[in-house]
Design an enzyme around this catalytic site. Structure first.
Site, mmCIF file in Angstrom:
data_model
loop_
_atom_site.group_PDB
_atom_site.id
_atom_site.type_symbol
_atom_site.label_atom_id
_atom_site.label_comp_id
_atom_site.label_asym_id
_atom_site.label_seq_id
_atom_site.Cartn_x
_atom_site.Cartn_y
_atom_site.Cartn_z
ATOM 1 N N GLU A 1 -71.141 60.529 69.396
ATOM 2 C CA GLU A 1 -70.220 61.115 70.368
ATOM 3 C C GLU A 1 -70.234 60.292 71.665
ATOM 4 O O GLU A 1 -69.174 59.995 72.235
ATOM 5 C CB GLU A 1 -70.594 62.578 70.654
ATOM 6 C CG GLU A 1 -70.248 63.535 69.537
ATOM 7 C CD GLU A 1 -68.752 63.712 69.359
ATOM 8 O OE1 GLU A 1 -68.010 63.692 70.362
ATOM 9 O OE2 GLU A 1 -68.309 63.851 68.197
ATOM 10 N N CYS B 1 -69.800 67.550 67.176
ATOM 11 C CA CYS B 1 -68.390 67.456 67.531
ATOM 12 C C CYS B 1 -67.859 68.812 67.995
ATOM 13 O O CYS B 1 -67.003 68.884 68.883
ATOM 14 C CB CYS B 1 -67.575 66.925 66.365
ATOM 15 S SG CYS B 1 -65.867 66.517 66.810
#
Length: 221
Positions: free
Chosen positions: A206, A136
């Site tokens: 993601e 992230c």
């Protein structure tokens, strides 16, 4: 000399390439992304950040050094304050009221991603938790830098790109990567393997997160 981050990036890079080629991100750069998909993303990201802050706090709680505890405490606060401030501005521009945000359901992909993060950071070692939260940080920095070079003719999308492609976020990520190098070098072979598994899994999440917003994912029943 190879740094441990290089081994982590080698595991993440094929997924990152798929992320960068995703129509959601291409649409941010050329302004073709439908507003409804961006709205979906910003709402889900605001929900995600609450649990991401919890995950960062868990990583900090297991940190072996005071300075690292303080770093992750600051990052957890930043996830709730600095980034949410950005989202509040974006949500207002997208016509999403605080009441609408509070009523928004957490979608399947968001729930799966945050559940994996929290489990990994709670049950795993400090090194494993660090690896789980790494994509992230790192993928957003790389995406931001790549898109910043192209920017966007859409002012709202350009604002988002500027946040993650900017120097301030880059410095935060650089500190985390230096920690990854130190932690990975000191980890056992089995722990290094677990770290690799975590970065691959959360890198996949993601991609899934952006794809879910592109599709405007909802619960099927």
């Amino acid at each position: 000399m190879e740094r441990f981050r290089d081994r982590m990036w080698a595991a993440m890079e094929p997924i990152y390439a798929r992320i960068l080629a995703h129509p959601f991100l291409a649409g941010l750069a050329d302004a073709s992304l439908p507003r409804e998909s961006f709205r979906h993303y910003v709402v889900q990201d605001a929900l995600y950040l609450v649990d991401y802050a919890r995950a960062l706090a868990l990583v900090g709680a297991k940190a072996p050094e005071d300075v690292t505890i303080a770093m992750f405490a600051a990052h957890a606060r930043g996830a709730l304050e600095v980034e949410r401030s950005l989202h509040e501005g974006l949500l207002g521009a997208l016509g999403v009221s605080p009441e609408t945000l509070r009523a928004a359901p957490t979608t399947p992909t968001t729930l799966a991603y945050t559940s994996y993060l929290l489990r990994s950071c709670h049950q795993g070692s400090f090194a494993e938790g660090l690896a789980a939260v790494l994509p992230c940080y790192w993928i957003y920095a790389e995406v931001g830098a790549a898109l910043l070079a192209r920017s966007s003719p859409d002012a709202l999308y350009a604002r988002w790109i500027g946040t993650y492609g900017g120097e301030e976020f880059g410095r935060i990520v650089a500190d985390v990567l230096a920690l990854v190098d130190r932690t990975g070098a000191a980890a056992s072979a089995s722990e290094q393997a677990a770290m690799r598994e975590h970065v691959v899994t959360t890198s996949r999440y993601e991609w899934m997160f952006w794809d879910a917003s592109w599709r405007r994912e909802e619960w099927p029943i």
